[in-house]
Design a protein around this motif. Structure first.
Motif, short mmCIF file in Angstrom:
data_model
loop_
_atom_site.label_atom_id
_atom_site.label_comp_id
_atom_site.label_asym_id
_atom_site.label_seq_id
_atom_site.Cartn_x
_atom_site.Cartn_y
_atom_site.Cartn_z
N GLU A 217 0.81 -1.21 0.00
CA GLU A 217 0.00 0.00 0.00
C GLU A 217 0.85 1.28 0.00
OE1 GLU A 217 -2.58 0.12 3.40
OE2 GLU A 217 -0.95 0.40 4.81
N LEU A 218 2.19 1.14 0.00
CA LEU A 218 3.02 2.35 -0.08
C LEU A 218 2.76 3.01 -1.43
CD1 LEU A 218 6.49 1.26 1.40
CD2 LEU A 218 4.64 2.49 2.53
N PRO A 219 2.25 4.23 -1.42
CA PRO A 219 1.90 4.87 -2.70
C PRO A 219 3.13 5.33 -3.46
CG PRO A 219 1.49 6.36 -0.87
CD PRO A 219 1.93 5.07 -0.26
N LYS A 220 2.97 5.43 -4.76
CA LYS A 220 4.03 6.03 -5.57
C LYS A 220 4.00 7.54 -5.32
CE LYS A 220 4.00 2.54 -9.22
NZ LYS A 220 3.80 2.27 -10.68
N VAL A 221 5.12 8.07 -4.88
CA VAL A 221 5.15 9.47 -4.46
C VAL A 221 5.74 10.34 -5.56
CG1 VAL A 221 6.07 11.10 -2.76
CG2 VAL A 221 5.37 8.82 -2.04
N ASN A 222 4.99 11.36 -5.93
CA ASN A 222 5.48 12.38 -6.85
C ASN A 222 5.90 13.58 -6.02
OD1 ASN A 222 5.90 14.41 -8.72
ND2 ASN A 222 4.08 13.93 -9.95
N LYS A 233 -1.10 22.11 1.19
CA LYS A 233 -2.07 21.43 2.04
C LYS A 233 -1.33 20.78 3.22
CE LYS A 233 -5.52 20.33 -1.52
NZ LYS A 233 -6.25 19.22 -2.19
N ILE A 234 -1.86 21.02 4.41
CA ILE A 234 -1.29 20.43 5.63
C ILE A 234 -2.26 19.35 6.10
CG2 ILE A 234 -0.57 20.89 8.00
CD1 ILE A 234 -0.17 23.83 7.14
N ALA A 235 -1.74 18.15 6.36
CA ALA A 235 -2.61 17.02 6.68
C ALA A 235 -2.55 16.64 8.16
CB ALA A 235 -2.21 15.81 5.84
N TYR A 236 -3.73 16.36 8.70
CA TYR A 236 -3.83 15.69 10.01
C TYR A 236 -4.71 14.46 9.82
CZ TYR A 236 -5.24 14.30 14.66
OH TYR A 236 -5.47 13.55 15.78
N VAL A 237 -4.25 13.32 10.33
CA VAL A 237 -5.02 12.08 10.25
C VAL A 237 -5.13 11.50 11.66
CG1 VAL A 237 -5.02 9.71 9.40
CG2 VAL A 237 -4.26 11.54 7.91
N GLY A 238 -6.34 11.09 12.04
CA GLY A 238 -6.45 10.39 13.32
C GLY A 238 -7.67 10.76 14.14
N MET A 302 -7.77 8.00 2.14
CA MET A 302 -6.93 8.83 3.01
C MET A 302 -5.50 8.93 2.47
SD MET A 302 -4.36 8.38 5.52
CE MET A 302 -4.61 6.79 6.31
N LEU A 303 -4.94 7.80 2.04
CA LEU A 303 -3.58 7.82 1.49
C LEU A 303 -3.52 8.62 0.19
CD1 LEU A 303 -2.52 4.10 2.16
CD2 LEU A 303 -1.68 6.15 3.35
N ASP A 332 2.11 6.94 8.30
CA ASP A 332 1.32 7.21 7.10
C ASP A 332 1.85 8.44 6.36
OD1 ASP A 332 -0.38 5.04 7.39
OD2 ASP A 332 -1.83 6.14 8.58
N TYR A 333 2.20 9.50 7.10
CA TYR A 333 2.80 10.67 6.46
C TYR A 333 4.11 10.28 5.77
CZ TYR A 333 -0.24 13.29 9.76
OH TYR A 333 -1.30 13.78 10.48
N MET A 334 4.91 9.51 6.47
CA MET A 334 6.21 9.10 5.93
C MET A 334 6.04 8.26 4.67
SD MET A 334 7.99 8.18 9.59
CE MET A 334 9.59 7.67 8.95
N ALA A 335 5.03 7.37 4.67
CA ALA A 335 4.76 6.52 3.51
C ALA A 335 4.45 7.35 2.27
CB ALA A 335 3.61 5.57 3.81
N CYS A 336 3.84 8.52 2.48
CA CYS A 336 3.47 9.40 1.37
C CYS A 336 4.54 10.45 1.09
CB CYS A 336 2.13 10.07 1.66
SG CYS A 336 0.77 8.89 1.74
N GLY A 337 5.72 10.28 1.70
CA GLY A 337 6.83 11.19 1.43
C GLY A 337 6.64 12.58 1.99
#
Length: 412
Positions: A217-222, A233-238, A302-303, A332-337
């Protein structure tokens, strides 16, 4: 005949509970039959369901807010979990009960089934005594971490006699859960030390099973996309409960809005008991047009949203619970770079390492200044995002969780 494992969880419905679902799928993929008892919730109705080869039994629970209501909820939950366990055993005898806290009461069901030769695994997700301290808010850690002698951090006792009694009761149930378990799963080294020191658990039956994103599930990061957004955009998850610090995040956002000429958008994905209060706070602070509340959304969605963001934020405050907990959103943030801003909690720092900027816990202005620094510095965002993605690949479920899970099952 495959090993039949019954997983019991009360905190979240399945498959919404990410850790429980990872464990269930891993056991299934290794030839086990898996049944799960969990609560029902919105979008996760009560009933019996077959999901990806795993049988899920969901039951309704009463709403809880006060201490007495929680006691009633736990009583109802235990009764329904026990009844469902009997139903499942009659259909197909299980050999292992895998109990996921909170609360730390499922040992009573495990103890009953031990009479029939069933093994008991205690999966220690959260520190129930510290959750109480965080919720009542009348005590804090005097210091964080463990000293050289591996003693537990000193904690001020709750002021209320009722809360003191509840706190002691939670400690007792936590210790009983460790004592009667054939194996204990913990989420990080801090929890392992708590098992050893506070709960006098034998070291050979403790297994560190870290929760992390799956490799698949690690996404391809651009990096070009999520770093050069016209409007960052600043993300908060949880979860959005008292101890999660989202109110502090909103106050930091208000400070950043006043200090920055550049526009940005804060995207909040999740929900919880403070959700409506936080919407009201955003309006009160005059930042509602800069904040989007999306509520809980499916993990893949979410990802996909995170990939479009420029940075993530982890505003969890230092306290009796957060100091020892590993936050899934960090990975999760790290997984999306994504680079991220967080308060300097020990387990957060262990996970994120040099891929984040850290502020002193509770310092809204410093937290805001770290956000501003990342928004204004393209090269820094790119550098930290690259470190994050490289680091998280070592922390995936396959590399840091599933191996020890299987070792625990081999042990019993």
């Amino acid at each position: 005949m495959p090993l039949h494992i019954l997983i019991i969880v009360e905190n979240l419905p399945v498959p919404l509970d990410y850790r429980v679902w990872l464990i269930a799928k891993t056991l299934r993929d290794n030839g086990c039959k898996v049944s799960i008892i969990s609560p029902a919730a919105d979008k996760y109705p009560a009933g019996e369901f077959e999901i990806e080869g795993i049988t899920v039994y969901r039951h309704n629970l009463p709403d809880a807010g006060s201490l007495l209501q929680y006691l009633w909820e736990y009583t109802v939950a235990l009764w329904k979990e026990f009844r469902l366990s009997v139903k499942i055993f009659r259909k197909n005898k299980f050999k292992v009960i895998h109990a996921c806290n909170p609360p730390d009461l499922i040992w009573s069901i495990g103890l009953f089934w031990k009479l029939f030769g069933v093994k008991f695994i205690y999966d220690h997700h959260d520190l129930s005594p510290e959750i109480l301290l965080a919720k009542i808010g009348d005590c804090q850690s005097i210091y964080r971490g463990f000293n050289n002698k591996e003693k537990m951090p000193a904690l001020r006792k709750p002021k209320s006699i009722v809360h003191r009694f509840a706190y002691k009761l939670l400690l007792i149930n936590e210790r009983i859960s460790h004592k009667f378990a054939n194996a204990v799963l913990v989420t990080n080294e801090s929890f392992r030390k708590i098992a050893l020191v506070r709960n006098k658990c034998k070291s050979n039956k403790i297994f560190v099973v870290r929760t992390g994103p799956q490799l698949a599930e690690l996404p391809k990061v651009n990096f070009q996309q999520n770093i050069t957004n016209d409007i960052p955009k600043i993300a908060y998850v949880g979860v959005m409960a008292k101890q999660d610090g989202v109110d502090v995040l909103l106050k930091s956002t208000a400070y950043a809005v006043k200090s920055l000429d550049k526009k940005f958008q804060l995207i909040l994905m999740g929900g919880g008991p403070q959700f409506d209060n936080l919407i009201a706070l955003a309006h009160k602070l005059g930042i509602n047009k800069y904040v989007t509340f999306k509520g809980f959304i499916p993990r893949k969605e979410m990802l996909d949203e995170l990939i479009k963001c420029s940075l993530g934020v982890t505003p969890d405050l230092s306290g009796p619970m957060n100091d020892f907990s590993t936050m899934l959103k960090v990975q999760d943030y790290m997984a999306c770079g994504l680079p991220q801003v967080m308060f300097d909690l020990q387990e957060n720092k262990f996970t994120a390492g040099e891929s984040a900027l850290y502020a002193k816990s509770g310092d809204e202005k410093e937290f805001a200044n770290k956000i501003i620094k990342l928004i204004e510095n393209y090269d820094l965002r790119k550098k930290l995002g690259g470190i994050a993605r490289e680091r998280v690949e070592k922390l995936t479920w396959e590399n840091s969780g599933s191996r020890n899970l299987l070792k625990a099952y081999e042990f019993i």
